[in-house]
Design a protein around this motif. Structure first.
Motif, short mmCIF file in Angstrom:
data_model
loop_
_atom_site.label_atom_id
_atom_site.label_comp_id
_atom_site.label_asym_id
_atom_site.label_seq_id
_atom_site.Cartn_x
_atom_site.Cartn_y
_atom_site.Cartn_z
N UNK A 147 -33.67 -64.04 -83.70
CA UNK A 147 -33.14 -62.78 -84.21
C UNK A 147 -32.54 -61.96 -83.08
N UNK A 148 -33.09 -62.10 -81.87
CA UNK A 148 -32.55 -61.38 -80.72
C UNK A 148 -31.14 -61.83 -80.39
N UNK A 149 -30.90 -63.15 -80.38
CA UNK A 149 -29.58 -63.68 -80.08
C UNK A 149 -28.58 -63.31 -81.18
N UNK A 150 -29.07 -63.32 -82.42
CA UNK A 150 -28.19 -62.99 -83.54
C UNK A 150 -27.74 -61.54 -83.47
N UNK A 151 -28.68 -60.62 -83.24
CA UNK A 151 -28.33 -59.21 -83.23
C UNK A 151 -27.54 -58.82 -81.98
N UNK A 152 -27.68 -59.60 -80.90
CA UNK A 152 -26.93 -59.30 -79.68
C UNK A 152 -25.42 -59.40 -79.92
N UNK A 153 -25.03 -60.27 -80.85
CA UNK A 153 -23.60 -60.43 -81.16
C UNK A 153 -23.03 -59.13 -81.70
N UNK A 154 -23.83 -58.42 -82.49
CA UNK A 154 -23.33 -57.23 -83.18
C UNK A 154 -23.71 -55.93 -82.47
N UNK A 155 -24.71 -55.99 -81.60
CA UNK A 155 -25.11 -54.82 -80.82
C UNK A 155 -25.05 -55.18 -79.33
N UNK A 156 -23.86 -55.33 -78.76
CA UNK A 156 -23.75 -55.69 -77.34
C UNK A 156 -24.47 -54.67 -76.47
N UNK A 157 -25.22 -55.18 -75.50
CA UNK A 157 -26.00 -54.28 -74.65
C UNK A 157 -25.07 -53.39 -73.82
N UNK A 366 -22.56 -53.79 -92.47
CA UNK A 366 -23.90 -53.23 -92.29
C UNK A 366 -24.87 -53.78 -93.32
N UNK A 367 -24.40 -53.92 -94.56
CA UNK A 367 -25.25 -54.46 -95.61
C UNK A 367 -25.62 -55.92 -95.34
N UNK A 368 -24.64 -56.72 -94.89
CA UNK A 368 -24.90 -58.12 -94.59
C UNK A 368 -25.87 -58.25 -93.42
N UNK A 369 -25.68 -57.43 -92.40
CA UNK A 369 -26.59 -57.48 -91.25
C UNK A 369 -27.99 -57.04 -91.64
N UNK A 371 -29.23 -57.35 -94.60
CA UNK A 371 -29.77 -58.43 -95.42
C UNK A 371 -30.27 -59.59 -94.60
N UNK A 372 -29.52 -59.99 -93.58
CA UNK A 372 -29.95 -61.12 -92.74
C UNK A 372 -31.11 -60.72 -91.85
N UNK A 373 -31.11 -59.47 -91.42
CA UNK A 373 -32.27 -58.97 -90.68
C UNK A 373 -33.50 -58.94 -91.58
N UNK A 374 -33.28 -58.56 -92.84
CA UNK A 374 -34.37 -58.55 -93.81
C UNK A 374 -34.91 -59.95 -94.04
N UNK A 375 -34.02 -60.96 -94.05
CA UNK A 375 -34.45 -62.34 -94.25
C UNK A 375 -35.41 -62.76 -93.15
N UNK A 376 -35.07 -62.41 -91.91
CA UNK A 376 -35.97 -62.72 -90.80
C UNK A 376 -37.29 -61.95 -90.93
N UNK A 377 -37.20 -60.64 -91.18
CA UNK A 377 -38.40 -59.81 -91.21
C UNK A 377 -39.33 -60.21 -92.34
N UNK A 378 -38.77 -60.65 -93.46
CA UNK A 378 -39.60 -61.05 -94.59
C UNK A 378 -40.45 -62.27 -94.24
N UNK A 379 -39.81 -63.30 -93.67
CA UNK A 379 -40.55 -64.50 -93.26
C UNK A 379 -41.57 -64.16 -92.19
N UNK A 380 -41.18 -63.34 -91.25
CA UNK A 380 -42.06 -62.97 -90.15
C UNK A 380 -43.27 -62.17 -90.66
#
Length: 406
Positions: A147-157, A366-369, A371-380
């Motif tokens: 999830x860190x690598x995925x979100x880094x694409x959309x939130x560049x440090x 934003x909705x897609x991100x 949703x995909x963040x939710x997919x990770x958080x739900x399993x976790x």
């Protein structure tokens, strides 16, 4: 990719909603162990079914299925019968009823119902506990980096660092993002237990339904049947097959033939036969000690446990396959040149972020991100809840009782 203010607001609102759910349900979850780990066995089966389906709607599994759909077309629909589909059928038919009638708190306790006591039963009991703990540790390591690598694409440090007074080596940015998102998930799980997981999963699955429909609609608008046919080999659009796969990518994307050879799926009928038998035998062997079992034990009755298991695949597969086939169709047509340039080193994990970057509009991104963040958080979240049930009920309490502390 630079997100708009609206996209960022959607993601922040989602994260705050998860925290609020945990805070609201904290009191309800704190009554006793049953309330915390199993929701007091008071939640209706359809809510638990949606929660279970939401937990299975993960990023990694979805991207693997996008790869299968890309390479094998509609024939890829048979591959999930290896485990998840058969598993839910066997659970619905008799396993869920058997599990729920035991009235236990964890899968380790259920081992006593199945095997009783004795040297072999004690060994099985211990192995289940170790499996549950090792599984969650493995998921922690695997999940938070992903999830860190995925979100880094959309939130560049480089952009965020202007607002956060921290100096971080670029190689550790994915770990920092992973820690941040897993910390939020752990927070609401620790507060509200099963109650917060189920209610949060209801929100998450709603987001995933909208996201799946949005991706499917975009794919239908952008790609005509003729354009799709021009970018796929003959037989790609058919779920039927013979002894051989008979899918020739040589004139479309030759390097895929190497992937098919590596997968060893060319003798497709033999592969499917082996897969079906393996799915049956794995399911007959009994349930896995994971969050799926915890949702079964949380049902109000054995009948509702069977209904919950039977509903999971129906709830899950429709929105998930809308998203999978939407991403697949877009990738086949618009990312073909990039895959051709990669040759035998094709990376199918680029499909998801590239598709969002290219086709996501303001608000939808934003909705897609979310949703995909939710997919990770739900399993976790579900995995964490199941693991701590084993740690508390089968390790800590048994330890204290054995030494006379309780």
């Amino acid at each position: 990719m630079e997100l708009s203010v609206i996209d960022i607001v959607i993601i922040v609102c989602y994260l705050l909603t998860m925290i609020v759910i945990g805070l609201i349900l904290k009191k309800r979850a704190s009554k006793d162990l049953d309330s915390y780990f199993l929701g007091g066995k008071s939640l209706p089966y359809y809510m638990l079914g949606i929660s279970d389906a939401s937990g299975m709607f993960d990023i990694s599994g979805t991207m693997w299925m996008v790869y299968l759909a890309f390479v094998y077309g509609l024939k890829s629909m048979w591959i999930p019968w290896l485990w998840p589909v058969f598993n839910q059928i066997f659970l619905m038919v008799y396993l869920s009823v058997w599990l729920r009638r035991s009235n236990v708190l964890t899968g380790a306790e259920w081992i006593r119902t199945r095997f009783g006591h004795g040297k072999g039963a004690d060994g099985a009991y211990t192995i289940v506990i170790l499996y549950a703990i090792v599984a969650v540790l493995g998921f922690l390591c695997y999940g938070f980096i992903g999830i860190g690598k995925f979100m880094e694409v959309f939130f560049p440090w480089e952009q965020l660092s202007r607002f956060i007074p921290l100096t971080i080596d670029p190689m550790y940015v994915p770990q920092v993002y992973g820690i941040f998102f897993t910390a939020i998930t752990t927070f609401y799980v620790m507060l509200g237990g099963m109650h917060s997981i189920v209610w949060a999963d209801m929100v998450k699955f709603g987001i995933m339904i909208v996201s799946g429909i949005a991706i499917a609609v975009i794919a239908m608008q952008q790609v005509s049947p003729e354009l799709l046919a021009a970018n796929t080999p003959e037989g790609w659009d058919s779920p039927f097959f013979g002894w051989h796969l008979d899918m020739d990518w040589s004139n479309v994307l030759p390097s895929i033939m190497d992937r098919i050879a590596d997968d060893q799926y060319n003798l497709f009928t033999i592969f499917v036969m082996m897969m079906l038998f393996k799915g049956i035998f794995m399911s007959m062997a009994g349930p896995a000690a994971n969050y799926d079992m915890q949702k079964i034990l949380a049902c109000r009755s054995p009948k509702e446990a069977a209904l919950m298991s039977g509903s999971v695949s129906v709830i899950l597969l429709i929105p998930r396959y809308l998203m999978i086939m939407g991403f697949t169709v877009l990738a086949l047509v618009f990312f073909r040149d990039e895959f051709t340039a990669m040759g035998s080193h094709m990376d199918f994990e680029i499909i998801l972020p590239k598709a969002i970057s290219r086709f996501g509009k303001v608000g939808l991104t934003g909705l897609l991100l979310a949703g995909l963040l939710a997919a990770f958080m739900s399993s976790f979240a579900s995995t964490i809840n199941a693991a701590q049930a084993y740690l508390v009920n089968d390790v800590l309490l048994k330890f204290f009782l054995s030494f006379g502390f309780a």
